[in-house]
Write an enzyme that holds these catalytic residues in place. Structure first.
Site, PDB file in Angstrom:
ATOM      1  N   LYS A  22       0.839  -1.209   0.000  1.00 32.87           N
ATOM      2  CA  LYS A  22       0.000   0.000   0.000  1.00 32.87           C
ATOM      3  C   LYS A  22       0.873   1.258   0.000  1.00 32.87           C
ATOM      4  CE  LYS A  22      -1.595   1.654   4.027  1.00 32.87           C
ATOM      5  NZ  LYS A  22      -1.305   3.066   4.363  1.00 32.87           N
ATOM      6  N   ASN A  23       1.901   1.258   0.882  1.00 31.25           N
ATOM      7  CA  ASN A  23       2.680   2.486   1.061  1.00 31.25           C
ATOM      8  C   ASN A  23       3.677   2.718  -0.047  1.00 31.25           C
ATOM      9  OD1 ASN A  23       1.192   3.025   3.272  1.00 31.25           O
ATOM     10  ND2 ASN A  23       2.757   2.476   4.769  1.00 31.25           N
ATOM     11  N   CYS A 123      -4.655  12.835  12.003  1.00 32.42           N
ATOM     12  CA  CYS A 123      -5.416  11.572  11.957  1.00 32.42           C
ATOM     13  C   CYS A 123      -5.316  10.962  13.350  1.00 32.42           C
ATOM     14  CB  CYS A 123      -4.847  10.647  10.879  1.00 32.42           C
ATOM     15  SG  CYS A 123      -3.311   9.882  11.367  1.00 32.42           S
ATOM     16  N   ARG A 128       0.369  14.825  12.321  1.00 30.78           N
ATOM     17  CA  ARG A 128       0.881  14.595  10.969  1.00 30.78           C
ATOM     18  C   ARG A 128       1.160  15.885  10.187  1.00 30.78           C
ATOM     19  NH1 ARG A 128      -0.822   9.290   9.692  1.00 30.78           N
ATOM     20  NH2 ARG A 128       0.813   9.229   8.112  1.00 30.78           N
ATOM     21  N   ASP A 313       4.829   0.921  11.888  1.00 34.14           N
ATOM     22  CA  ASP A 313       3.619   0.287  11.359  1.00 34.14           C
ATOM     23  C   ASP A 313       3.467  -1.151  11.821  1.00 34.14           C
ATOM     24  OD1 ASP A 313       3.654   1.919   8.086  1.00 34.14           O
ATOM     25  OD2 ASP A 313       3.169   2.629  10.100  1.00 34.14           O
ATOM     26  N   ARG A 405      -8.456  -0.371   4.399  1.00 36.19           N
ATOM     27  CA  ARG A 405      -7.525   0.595   3.799  1.00 36.19           C
ATOM     28  C   ARG A 405      -6.154  -0.044   3.567  1.00 36.19           C
ATOM     29  NH1 ARG A 405      -6.738   5.732   6.892  1.00 36.19           N
ATOM     30  NH2 ARG A 405      -5.625   6.139   4.959  1.00 36.19           N
TER      31      ARG A 405
HETATM   32  C1  EPZ Z   1       4.399   7.078   5.988  1.00 42.71           C
HETATM   33  O1  EPZ Z   1       3.668   8.135   6.567  1.00 42.71           O
HETATM   34  C2  EPZ Z   1       3.453   5.874   5.954  1.00 42.71           C
HETATM   35  N1  EPZ Z   1       2.297   6.177   5.117  1.00 42.71           N
HETATM   36  C3  EPZ Z   1       2.995   5.535   7.377  1.00 42.71           C
HETATM   37  O2  EPZ Z   1       2.204   4.357   7.305  1.00 42.71           O
HETATM   38  C4  EPZ Z   1       4.237   5.234   8.227  1.00 42.71           C
HETATM   39  O3  EPZ Z   1       3.836   4.995   9.561  1.00 42.71           O
HETATM   40  C5  EPZ Z   1       5.200   6.427   8.182  1.00 42.71           C
HETATM   41  O4  EPZ Z   1       5.539   6.744   6.812  1.00 42.71           O
HETATM   42  C6  EPZ Z   1       6.496   6.145   8.936  1.00 42.71           C
HETATM   43  O5  EPZ Z   1       7.121   5.015   8.410  1.00 42.71           O
HETATM   44  C7  EPZ Z   1       2.407   6.097   3.771  1.00 42.71           C
HETATM   45  O6  EPZ Z   1       3.464   5.784   3.240  1.00 42.71           O
HETATM   46  C8  EPZ Z   1       1.182   6.395   2.976  1.00 42.71           C
HETATM   47  P1  EPZ Z   1       6.607  10.440   7.972  1.00 42.71           P
HETATM   48  P2  EPZ Z   1       4.270   9.659   6.539  1.00 42.71           P
HETATM   49  O7  EPZ Z   1       6.533  11.682   7.171  1.00 42.71           O
HETATM   50  O8  EPZ Z   1       5.038   9.849   5.292  1.00 42.71           O
HETATM   51  C9  EPZ Z   1       6.936  13.810  11.278  1.00 42.71           C
HETATM   52  C10 EPZ Z   1       0.349   2.983   7.753  1.00 42.71           C
HETATM   53  O9  EPZ Z   1      -0.115   2.514   8.803  1.00 42.71           O
HETATM   54  N2  EPZ Z   1       6.782  14.747  10.153  1.00 42.71           N
HETATM   55  O10 EPZ Z   1       7.768   9.499   7.771  1.00 42.71           O
HETATM   56  O11 EPZ Z   1       3.169  10.581   6.845  1.00 42.71           O
HETATM   57  C11 EPZ Z   1       5.670  13.017  11.536  1.00 42.71           C
HETATM   58  O12 EPZ Z   1       4.787  13.756  12.379  1.00 42.71           O
HETATM   59  C12 EPZ Z   1       0.819   4.424   7.707  1.00 42.71           C
HETATM   60  O13 EPZ Z   1       0.493   2.339   6.680  1.00 42.71           O
HETATM   61  C13 EPZ Z   1       6.954  16.108  10.383  1.00 42.71           C
HETATM   62  O14 EPZ Z   1       7.211  16.534  11.510  1.00 42.71           O
HETATM   63  O15 EPZ Z   1       5.269   9.600   7.790  1.00 42.71           O
HETATM   64  C14 EPZ Z   1       6.199  11.782  12.206  1.00 42.71           C
HETATM   65  O16 EPZ Z   1       6.430  12.054  13.569  1.00 42.71           O
HETATM   66  C15 EPZ Z   1       0.610   5.135   9.033  1.00 42.71           C
HETATM   67  N3  EPZ Z   1       6.816  16.973   9.345  1.00 42.71           N
HETATM   68  C16 EPZ Z   1       7.543  11.553  11.525  1.00 42.71           C
HETATM   69  O17 EPZ Z   1       7.891  12.809  10.916  1.00 42.71           O
HETATM   70  C17 EPZ Z   1       6.524  16.539   8.070  1.00 42.71           C
HETATM   71  O18 EPZ Z   1       6.431  17.370   7.144  1.00 42.71           O
HETATM   72  C18 EPZ Z   1       7.524  10.495  10.436  1.00 42.71           C
HETATM   73  O19 EPZ Z   1       6.488  10.835   9.530  1.00 42.71           O
HETATM   74  C19 EPZ Z   1       6.354  15.157   7.853  1.00 42.71           C
HETATM   75  C20 EPZ Z   1       6.489  14.269   8.905  1.00 42.71           C
END
Ligand code: EPZ
Length: 427
Positions: A22-23, A123, A128, A313, A405
């Protein structure tokens, strides 16, 4: 809303196919915006989020077609053709349902010279933010404006000059937006402390297949030499390492043994290591991963971390397994601020878990009992299913749309392994 009814206690055994990730799919699909030629993706999982992204792409004027596949097949082949883009706006009513829509910002900006995307909002697992998505695009020369709940990105003179960015926090999504925007920049983009998840490698491999020039694939430092244009491609989505890890936990909690066909062991090292520490046999076999348990589970202490660390995850699913371990496990969730929504529901099934901030203390119990539980987010829902498979009696997991999802035909795969599981509509 559908629910799933599980009668626990059945030992899972057999082989199931691992679906497309999915990701990865959610970042490969928007790459279609980067070319006016067809992009065909194979092994796309049949998931609500993929359907949602297809609808969003149609919103931009992208035509989509699904190659014939039999109802019993897992996965789909979809072709996206962005010959003409008729809108560069991702509206609130679509983005609010699927926060991964933010991944159209970079490619739409690169293709059209401007993009307007509704802010995705938070969410269940955290607020996020998308500040890093915006900062890295600004570092490449984009102008960013915020108004009325939307973010608008503009490329000066219609093109991105390029630049450098050092990520203060590792972000999968921001790295993905940066890669898609940089592929056709007029200059070079250098990213440091970029995410290294296998899904990022999958994205780089697709972009290269479309004609992009990327150095350091799989590493934290990436250099992208922008090219004038990208061409279409046909590409197979990688297998879902989180789905595979989830079923590994399901097999282990029932004392069963399962072969995960299509899993890539080399992408699941942290999960395999944690399972082995919990007393589960995990071994690479031809074309997949074999997982076996004998019922005796041991406590494990770990923290989630960006790849190659233990995936956030997988935290909820491993916690469900550790509820049945001998001894006390200590888990620390370092990525998201609210990723213990499964804990109250697991405790209602007889688990003994305490949380304090980012830390969860899981006291192993001899047995759990079925209950009516509520799904709250994708991975929390799967942890309740895993617990229900080994609980005595009946477990009903409500609000199944969360599971739909991220898990393709979940009840069919569980039934293939001998679980007593049924999906019931309309509660
Ligand atoms: C991706 O989310 C995945 N989703 C998530 O999977 C996964 O948990 C996550 O990466 C971490 O591996 C998809 O790929 C669609 P991040 P993403 O940006 O990209 C902070 C699932 O269950 N951050 O790596 O949104 C954020 O708050 C989902 O399949 C900022 O501060 O995650 C978090 O603490 C859930 N500013 C950390 O970074 C930003 O601009 C990691 O988030 C972006 C992120």
């Amino acid at each position: 809303m559908d629910k799933i009814i599980i009668h626990g206690g059945k030992r899972l055994s057999g082989t199931i196919p691992v679906s497309g990730a999915k990701n990865s799919a959610l970042t490969l699909i928007p790459c279609a915006l980067l070319t006016d030629e067809p992009l065909t993706l194979r092994n796309l999982p049949r998931l609500a989020d993929i359907d949602g992204f297809q609808h969003l792409m149609n919103q931009f004027g992208v035509s989509t077609s699904i190659a014939g596949s039999r109802p019993e097949d897992f996965g789909r082949v979809m072709t996206f053709e962005a010959t003409r883009i008729t809108s560069s706006v991702a509206p609130y009513e679509l983005v609010r349902k699927m926060r991964a829509s933010i991944l159209v910002l970079g490619p739409m900006l690169a293709r059209m010279g401007e993009a307007t995307v509704s802010l995705p909002g938070g969410c269940a697992i955290g607020n996020r933010p998308i500040d890093l998505h915006l900062k890295v695009l600004e570092a490449m020369g984009a102008q960013i404006e915020m108004a009325a709940g939307y973010v608008r990105a503009i490329a000066p003179d219609g093109g991105l000059p390029g630049g450098e960015f050092d990520f203060p926090v590792i972000s999968v999504g921001a790295t993905e937006n940066a890669l898609m925007a940089a592929a056709t920049a007029s200059g070079t983009v250098r990213l440091r402390n970029a995410a290294r998840e296998p899904e990022i490698v999958d994205l780089c491999n697709l972009l290269v297949a479309m004609g992009a020039e990327i150095e350091g694939i799989g590493q934290s430092d990436l250099t992208i030499h922008g090219v004038k244009r990208l061409h279409g491609a046909t590409y197979r989505v990688m297998p879902d390492r989180i789905e595979a890890g989830s079923y590994a936990c399901a097999a282990a909690i029932t004392g069963g043994e399962v072969t995960l066909a299509g899993a890539r062991p080399e992408e699941m090292s942290a999960t395999s290591h944690a399972l082995r520490n919990a007393g589960v046999q995990v071994e690479a076999v031809k074309g997949g991963l074999h997982v076996a348990a004998n019922g005796a589970l041991k406590a494990v202490n770990l923290s989630t971390a960006p790849y190659p660390g233990f995936a956030t995850d997988m935290q909820a699913q491993l916690m469900a397994l550790l509820c049945r371990a001998e001894g006390t496990s200590v888990l620390t969730e370092t990525i998201f601020e609210n990723r213990y929504m499964h804990v109250p529901e697991l405790n209602r099934m007889g688990a003994q878990i305490e949380t304090s901030g980012r830390t969860a203390i899981v006291h192993g119990v001899a047995g759990m009992h079925g209950a009516e539980v509520m799904a709250t987010d994708l991975r929390a829902s799967m942890s309740l299913v895993i617990a229900g498979l080994a609980a005595t009696g009946e477990t009903q997991v409500h609000r199944l749309y969360h599971l739909d999802r991220g898990y393709e035909r979940l009840e069919e795969k569980l039934a293939l392994l001998g679980a007593d599981v049924e999906r019931v509509g309309g509660d």
